[in-house]
Scaffold this active site. Structure first.
Site, mmCIF file in Angstrom:
data_model
loop_
_atom_site.group_PDB
_atom_site.id
_atom_site.type_symbol
_atom_site.label_atom_id
_atom_site.label_comp_id
_atom_site.label_asym_id
_atom_site.label_seq_id
_atom_site.Cartn_x
_atom_site.Cartn_y
_atom_site.Cartn_z
ATOM 1 N N THR A 151 -17.553 23.735 33.635
ATOM 2 C CA THR A 151 -18.416 22.812 34.380
ATOM 3 C C THR A 151 -19.600 22.438 33.501
ATOM 4 O O THR A 151 -20.558 23.180 33.371
ATOM 5 C CB THR A 151 -18.892 23.459 35.689
ATOM 6 N N ASP A 161 4.724 -6.178 4.313
ATOM 7 C CA ASP A 161 4.039 -5.158 5.123
ATOM 8 C C ASP A 161 3.981 -5.628 6.570
ATOM 9 O O ASP A 161 3.039 -5.326 7.298
ATOM 10 C CB ASP A 161 2.633 -4.926 4.547
ATOM 11 N N HIS A 207 0.824 -1.209 0.000
ATOM 12 C CA HIS A 207 0.000 0.000 0.000
ATOM 13 C C HIS A 207 0.855 1.254 0.000
ATOM 14 O O HIS A 207 1.911 1.298 0.611
ATOM 15 C CB HIS A 207 -1.005 0.008 1.154
ATOM 16 N N ASP A 220 6.062 1.397 6.809
ATOM 17 C CA ASP A 220 4.656 0.983 6.630
ATOM 18 C C ASP A 220 3.965 1.944 5.680
ATOM 19 O O ASP A 220 3.367 2.903 6.100
ATOM 20 C CB ASP A 220 3.988 0.959 8.007
ATOM 21 N N ASP A 260 -0.607 4.203 0.832
ATOM 22 C CA ASP A 260 -1.134 5.154 1.821
ATOM 23 C C ASP A 260 -0.424 4.971 3.151
ATOM 24 O O ASP A 260 0.153 3.914 3.427
ATOM 25 C CB ASP A 260 -2.654 5.008 1.998
ATOM 26 N N ARG A 317 -9.044 -7.166 17.930
ATOM 27 C CA ARG A 317 -8.175 -7.964 17.050
ATOM 28 C C ARG A 317 -8.622 -9.419 17.201
ATOM 29 O O ARG A 317 -8.834 -9.897 18.322
ATOM 30 C CB ARG A 317 -6.711 -7.827 17.442
ATOM 31 N N SER A 329 -2.861 -6.466 11.390
ATOM 32 C CA SER A 329 -3.847 -6.985 10.431
ATOM 33 C C SER A 329 -3.570 -6.435 9.047
ATOM 34 O O SER A 329 -3.169 -5.278 8.902
ATOM 35 C CB SER A 329 -5.263 -6.547 10.846
ATOM 36 N N HIS A 357 -25.458 22.514 32.729
ATOM 37 C CA HIS A 357 -24.657 22.972 33.871
ATOM 38 C C HIS A 357 -24.481 21.770 34.809
ATOM 39 O O HIS A 357 -25.456 21.177 35.263
ATOM 40 C CB HIS A 357 -25.400 24.113 34.569
ATOM 41 N N GLU A 389 -5.263 0.862 2.469
ATOM 42 C CA GLU A 389 -5.028 -0.186 3.467
ATOM 43 C C GLU A 389 -5.180 0.335 4.881
ATOM 44 O O GLU A 389 -5.752 -0.319 5.743
ATOM 45 C CB GLU A 389 -3.626 -0.791 3.273
ATOM 46 N N GLU A 390 -4.687 1.547 5.116
ATOM 47 C CA GLU A 390 -4.697 2.077 6.492
ATOM 48 C C GLU A 390 -6.082 2.536 6.944
ATOM 49 O O GLU A 390 -6.252 2.947 8.085
ATOM 50 C CB GLU A 390 -3.691 3.229 6.626
HETATM 51 N N1 BES Z 1 1.660 -3.011 8.180
HETATM 52 C C1 BES Z 1 0.500 -3.012 8.982
HETATM 53 C C2 BES Z 1 0.097 -4.360 9.515
HETATM 54 C C3 BES Z 1 1.118 -5.031 10.392
HETATM 55 C C4 BES Z 1 1.941 -4.323 11.218
HETATM 56 C C5 BES Z 1 1.205 -6.390 10.355
HETATM 57 C C6 BES Z 1 2.866 -4.979 11.995
HETATM 58 C C7 BES Z 1 2.098 -7.045 11.141
HETATM 59 C C8 BES Z 1 2.959 -6.336 11.954
HETATM 60 C C9 BES Z 1 -0.658 -2.451 8.207
HETATM 61 O O1 BES Z 1 -0.329 -1.369 7.382
HETATM 62 C C10 BES Z 1 -1.658 -1.941 9.198
HETATM 63 O O2 BES Z 1 -1.349 -1.140 10.023
HETATM 64 N N2 BES Z 1 -2.874 -2.445 9.115
HETATM 65 C C11 BES Z 1 -3.941 -1.972 9.915
HETATM 66 C C12 BES Z 1 -5.187 -2.532 9.332
HETATM 67 C C13 BES Z 1 -6.446 -1.859 9.828
HETATM 68 C C14 BES Z 1 -6.517 -0.413 9.448
HETATM 69 C C15 BES Z 1 -7.650 -2.594 9.297
HETATM 70 C C16 BES Z 1 -3.768 -2.421 11.351
HETATM 71 O O3 BES Z 1 -3.277 -3.523 11.626
HETATM 72 O O4 BES Z 1 -4.128 -1.626 12.235
HETATM 73 ZN ZN ZN Z 2 -0.127 0.374 9.069
#
Ligand code: BES
Ligand code: ZN
Length: 475
Positions: free
Chosen positions: A332, A197, A100, A137, A102, A345, A416, A230, A170-171
């Site tokens: 307040t 990645d 990716h 990343d 992004d 996760r 992920s 308040h 992806e992010e």
């Molecule tokens: N590169 C990461 C995923 C990752 C990081 C895998 C470290 C294994 C070790 C990827 O770009 C990422 O951050 N993915 C997101 C996916 C989410 C937005 C659905 C994540 O894992 O938070």
């Molecule tokens: Zn990432």
């Protein structure tokens, strides 16, 4: 004698030629990556839409310079996908390279030691690192593939057909990618999907990622009175949505660190005693881990080690929580509403849609009658595991053994990549997660970095991967 399936002399000569080429072009390989890193391709922030297009076009241009059979931007209802094909012939295996372009938002900017989109080389723990958002990343890791392709093309040619499929969402959950895979299924036909990645255990403990966690990402809103009140006049008599939200969140885990959502663990795959014993042999220094994060102590589900908690066990975390007054000084106020973003996760056999439903049902059941609650699913992704017996795993293992001088071990990781399971299912192929980052590279954090050692080792290893794959007998 054969090294990883290749005759020793062939592999040694080819390896030396590739290494010479990479060393000779070292500075340019860094300069080019730096150019890409200067484009702030933050998919989450709409103001960066022009930068997303620029980052995609920049990559397409670099691929074009290598003389591919095809290169184009595939439009989606969201951000474009960079697609390129390097065809060598029907007898060679075909590798689909996914990654990716992004990056995560760089905020908070003030915590960066140098601006996130002005890449620089610096030292960290005695190692030379590239500092920039996206260094590891995933722009740095995607660009390793581009430079591995160049190195192969200039040193005897590509041993495999290559297809690049580099997305821009992806992010933010890869919302449009599954449809794009279906739309372009014929063109994406391949023997293996190759992805960089992920991370390794350590530079002196190379590893190949064989598992990723899935994710269910939720947003919860709690609504109370029809306006901010308040807190002296109404406090104590009207439910405070922030207090209620905190009470709800506090009930989602018990004292053992177990998630209390009914049914949450039903599908969870438990590892065997042998598998856990195998994991316990992975190099891990708890004191160094705590020191690196400045932690007084680690935390997590009772009965599991830190490595297990971060990879083979499911989790629930609040990613953000807001409401009420957050400005300077004090106000307040009893706020009218409160919100939280909560991610879970997931591990093999858990299904994101089922878990999202269980989460929503449970929160609605827990919510007191004094407030209204809304629960929405923002995105989800399946967990993934791959067998170490797969031919593509063997090719990765042979490549790393050759470049690191030591056999890599399989390791499951906690992050992920939601689309991985879709690739495996829709294309019916193995997916190899051959990442060269380190968990200490500050992914998603200020001062993200990527070792220059890792960048160049990655280029070298990926080039050899294609040779090892092509040397395997084909099915
Ligand atoms: N590169 C990461 C995923 C990752 C990081 C895998 C470290 C294994 C070790 C990827 O770009 C990422 O951050 N993915 C997101 C996916 C989410 C937005 C659905 C994540 O894992 O938070
Ligand atoms: Zn990432």
């Amino acid at each position: 004698m054969a090294v990883g399936g290749l005759p020793n002399n062939l592999s040694a000569d080819m390896h030396a030629a590739l290494l010479n080429y990479i060393t000779a072009h070292r500075q340019r390989f860094l300069d080019e990556l730096f150019d890409w890193l200067r484009i702030p391709s933050v998919s989450a922030q709409p103001q960066h839409r022009p930068d997303m297009d620029r980052a995609a076009q920049w990559l397409a241009d670099r691929l074009s310079e290598l003389g591919p059979t095809t290169v184009e931007l595939l439009p989606t209802p969201g951000l474009p996908i960079v697609y390129a094909e390097f065809r060598v012939g029907p007898d060679a295996p075909t590798v689909l390279i996914y990654g990716h372009y992004d990056v995560q938002p760089a905020e908070p900017f003030e915590l960066w030691e140098s601006p996130p989109f002005e890449p620089r080389l610096g030292l960290l723990g005695g190692e030379e690192k590239i500092f920039a958002r996206g260094a590891c990343d995933d722009k740095g890791q995607v660009y390793m593939h581009v430079k591995a392709t160049e190195a192969l093309l200039r040193n005897g040619g590509l041993p495999c057909n290559l297809k690049f499929f580099i997305e821009g969402e992806e992010e933010v959950g890869s919302e449009h990618l599954a449809q794009a895979i279906l739309d372009h299924k014929d063109r994406l036909a391949c023997d293996v999907v190759l992805i960089s990645d992920t991370a390794m255990i350590a530079n002196d403990h190379p590893s190949i990622t064989v598992g990723l966690r899935g994710i269910a990402y939720m947003e919860v809103s709690v609504y109370g009175p029809n306006r901010d009140l308040h807190s002296g006049v109404y406090g104590g008599a009207v439910a405070n949505p922030i207090n209620v939200l905190c009470e709800l969140i506090a009930q989602l885990k018990d004292e053992q660190g177990r998630i209390t959502i009914p049914g949450f663990y039903d599908a969870v795959e438990e590892l065997s005693a042998e598998e856990r014993a195998e994991m316990a042999r992975i190099h891990f220094d708890l004191e160094a881990y705590k020191a690196a994060l400045n932690l007084p102590a680690v935390s997590g589900e009772a009965g599991y080690t830190t490595l297990e908690r971060g990879s083979i066990r499911p989790t629930l975390d609040v990613n953000g929580i807001w409401g009420g007054y957050q400005g300077q000084g004090s106000k307040t106020v009893l706020p009218a509403e409160a919100h939280a973003k909560i991610s879970m996760r997931l591990v093999p056999n858990q299904d994101p849609a089922t878990v999202a439903q269980q989460f929503a049902d449970y929160l609605r059941q827990l919510a007191p009658p004094t407030v209204r609650i809304e629960v929405r699913e923002l995105h989800g992704g399946q967990p993934f595991v791959m067998p170490t017996g797969a031919p593509a795993y063997k090719a990765a293992e042979a490549a790393l053994t050759q470049t690191y001088g030591t056999k890599p071990i399989p390791a499951r990781e906690g992050g992920s990549i939601p689309i991985v399971a879709t690739f495996a299912r829709e294309l019916g192929v193995d997916v190899v997660l051959l990442g060269f980052g380190l968990n200490s590279d500050a992914l998603h954090s200020p001062n993200e970095n990527f070792g220059t050692f890792n960048y160049f080792k990655g280029i070298e290893s990926l080039a050899l991967f294609h040779h090892h794959l092509s040397a395997q007998p084909r099915a």
